[in-house]
Design an enzyme around this catalytic site. Structure first.
Site, PDB file in Angstrom:
ATOM      1  N   GLY A 188       0.793  -1.223   0.000  1.00  0.00           N
ATOM      2  CA  GLY A 188       0.000   0.000   0.000  1.00  0.00           C
ATOM      3  C   GLY A 188       0.823   1.270   0.000  1.00  0.00           C
ATOM      4  CB  SER A 214       4.159 -10.513  -5.303  1.00  0.00           C
ATOM      5  OG  SER A 214       4.235  -9.288  -4.620  1.00  0.00           O
ATOM      6  NE  ARG A 215       6.651 -11.633 -13.029  1.00  0.00           N
ATOM      7  CZ  ARG A 215       7.872 -11.375 -13.468  1.00  0.00           C
ATOM      8  NH1 ARG A 215       8.325 -10.133 -13.460  1.00  0.00           N
ATOM      9  NH2 ARG A 215       8.651 -12.344 -13.918  1.00  0.00           N
ATOM     10  CB  ALA A 216       3.091  -4.503  -9.757  1.00  0.00           C
ATOM     11  CG  ASP A 276      -6.089  -6.869   0.289  1.00  0.00           C
ATOM     12  OD1 ASP A 276      -5.976  -8.093   0.470  1.00  0.00           O
ATOM     13  OD2 ASP A 276      -5.153  -6.145  -0.073  1.00  0.00           O
ATOM     14  CB  SER A 284      -2.194 -14.015   0.842  1.00  0.00           C
ATOM     15  OG  SER A 284      -1.274 -13.607  -0.117  1.00  0.00           O
TER      16      SER A 284
END
Length: 512
Positions: A188, A214-216, A276, A284
């Site tokens: 964020g 992670s990728r975006a 989310d 996750s």
């Protein structure tokens, strides 16, 4: 297992056979099959657009979503496959496939029960997650599962059950060393690229830190996107193992190693919904950390009015849930609440963030000090958490490793081990957005800044993004550069400029 899984092809005749054809259509992770409306199977089986169909090639099979074709794109005896479906089934154009109605998905009864107020049991969690990984859930069914778990409707026990189920459905890395440390940021905050500094500091101290990033998804860059401008990140499990055994650390893309495949599938549906929840976030993060073999994990929770977590209370609640579920998995976990009021560093976008990281690692004069200080804070906590530094002395140890150049040397070694270091690209087009008024910067909208960077082409265009010149407290004069947009095409530069010019409160300036 509660669901009807088929391990072998149902009985059939030639009536179920079609020739497969690669359509070259990217449907991301969703397998899609294209069939003509007048094909014999559509007519005899009563298939309609958006039906779920089971597709077999030899002993490989998938469940795909049907798109019905009226235009003459396909022969009557052909079925087209999206890239996701093609990758899963393998084979060549013209190979025969068989198409059937799928077996009923019985695990959805657990989702239905949850909608009506019953908790998800550990058995229910396992069945739901396994069916999701097997591709048996449609996007609509996954959306129902995500929505009924959102808004913190999952308690700690349910969160732990979903986390364990996600771990059980993927692969797991195991290391013959202890401890294995890791850090994660819940996100964020644009440009919060501390991972690329923390990993070499910690690895240079001799601790094992196998970082899968992670990728975006909704941001202008994920750690894997930024690292990819400096070295290859698409490593398999054997390559990750080799890099970590040689250098104590890596910074690899997590999606390529199947550590938590359910999470990658759920994220695809979660993002467009904008849901989310804490429970899903905890499942996750911790499923991936456990699967990577981590024993000690530091979680960074940035808090700010336009960050993902917006209040101290929300951060505390998330932290408690992470710690409790982490303990139930045998992970030693520490959370740290950090300032999420503004971007970290100056660059927002893969290559621009990489240049900030390089400036900090190389101890360049003028390197962004906020990125340096945040990375040292986190690295210090990781060193203490893993027992390498006494409590309260981790930051001093981290600073010594960074200042001496040892972290920069280690970073170069990690890049070489991952396939060779490279120079991040530079955008072909730039535009400076100037301040409209004199005054002091008192607030920054992280989300809108990130949106400008995405409109400019980030993260797909690695060189695109924004360089931000006006952190909180900056005294601006009208006409002074506030941010510079970087883009690889004039069209994307124009999109980003138009949006930036229309934003009144992107940066709030208090006039004298």
């Amino acid at each position: 297992m509660g669901s009807h899984h088929r391990d072998k092809q149902p009985a059939d005749g030639p009536a179920h056979a079609l020739r497969m054809r690669r359509m070259g259509i990217d449907t991301y992770l969703e397998p899609v099959i294209y069939m003509r409306r007048d094909c014999h199977i559509c007519r005899s089986e009563g298939f309609e657009a958006h039906s779920r169909v089971e597709v077999w090639r030899g002993n490989k099979h998938i469940v795909a979503t049907l798109n019905v074709v009226d235009a003459p794109l396909l022969q009557v005896d052909e079925a087209g496959l999206s890239e996701a479906a093609w990758r899963s089934l393998g084979g060549r154009d013209g190979d025969h496939i068989k198409v059937f109605h799928p077996a009923p998905v019985q695990s959805f009864s657990h989702v239905r029960a949850k909608i009506y107020g019953s908790p998800i049991t550990s058995e229910g969690a396992s069945e739901i997650v396994q069916d999701i990984v097997d591709g048996r859930y449609s996007d609509i069914e996954m959306a129902a599962f995500i929505a009924t778990c959102a808004g913190n409707r999952m308690d700690i026990a349910e969160t732990a059950s979903i986390t364990r189920a996600m771990i059980g459905a993927g692969k797991r890395l195991q290391w013959n060393v202890h401890p294995v440390v890791d850090k994660h940021c819940v996100g964020g905050l644009p440009a919060n690229r501390t991972t690329l500094i923390v990993v070499p500091i910690v690895a240079a101290c001799g601790m094992t830190i196998p970082k899968t990033s992670s990728r975006a998804i909704t941001s202008p860059a994920g750690s894997a996107d930024t690292m990819e401008t400096l070295a290859p990140v698409d490593l398999d499990i054997a390559q990750i193992r080799r890099v970590v055994e040689r250098e104590q650390g890596c910074i690899a893309w997590g999606g390529g190693v199947n550590l938590s495949p359910a999470d990658d599938i759920l994220i695809r549906v979660e993002r467009p919904l904008g849901l989310d929840s804490d429970g899903q976030l905890v499942a996750s993060v911790l499923s991936k950390k456990y699967a990577a073999g981590s024993t000690h994990v530091l979680i960074d929770i940035p808090v700010g009015p336009t960050a993902k977590v917006r209040s101290a209370e929300a951060a505390q609640s998330l932290g408690e849930r992470l710690t409790t579920v982490g303990q139930s998995l045998g992970i030693t976990l520490r959370t740290i609440i950090t300032d999420g009021a503004q971007p970290v560093g100056r660059g927002i976008g893969p290559a621009l963030e990489a240049y900030d990281v390089l400036a900090v690692l190389q101890n360049q004069p003028g390197a962004p000090d906020d990125l340096r200080q945040r990375a040292l804070l986190l690295a210090g906590h990781v060193l203490e958490l893993g027992g390498k530094a006494p409590q309260g002395e981790g930051r001093t140890m981290a600073a010594a490793v960074l200042t001496s150049g040892a972290a920069w040397t280690k970073f170069q070694s990690i890049c070489e081990a991952q396939g060779g270091m490279r120079v991040p690209p530079v955008a072909r087009f730039t535009h400076v957005v100037q301040a409209r008024h004199d005054g002091r910067v008192v607030a920054i909208d992280n989300r809108r800044l990130a949106r400008i960077a995405k409109l400019a082409g980030a993260p797909k265009a690695h060189a695109a993004g924004v360089v931000f010149h006006a952190p909180l407290g900056t005294m601006l004069v009208a006409g002074q550069p506030m941010l510079t947009i970087h883009a690889d095409s004039p069209g994307e530069l124009a999109y980003a400029r138009t949006y930036a010019d229309a934003q009144e409160d992107l940066v709030q300036v208090q006039e004298h």
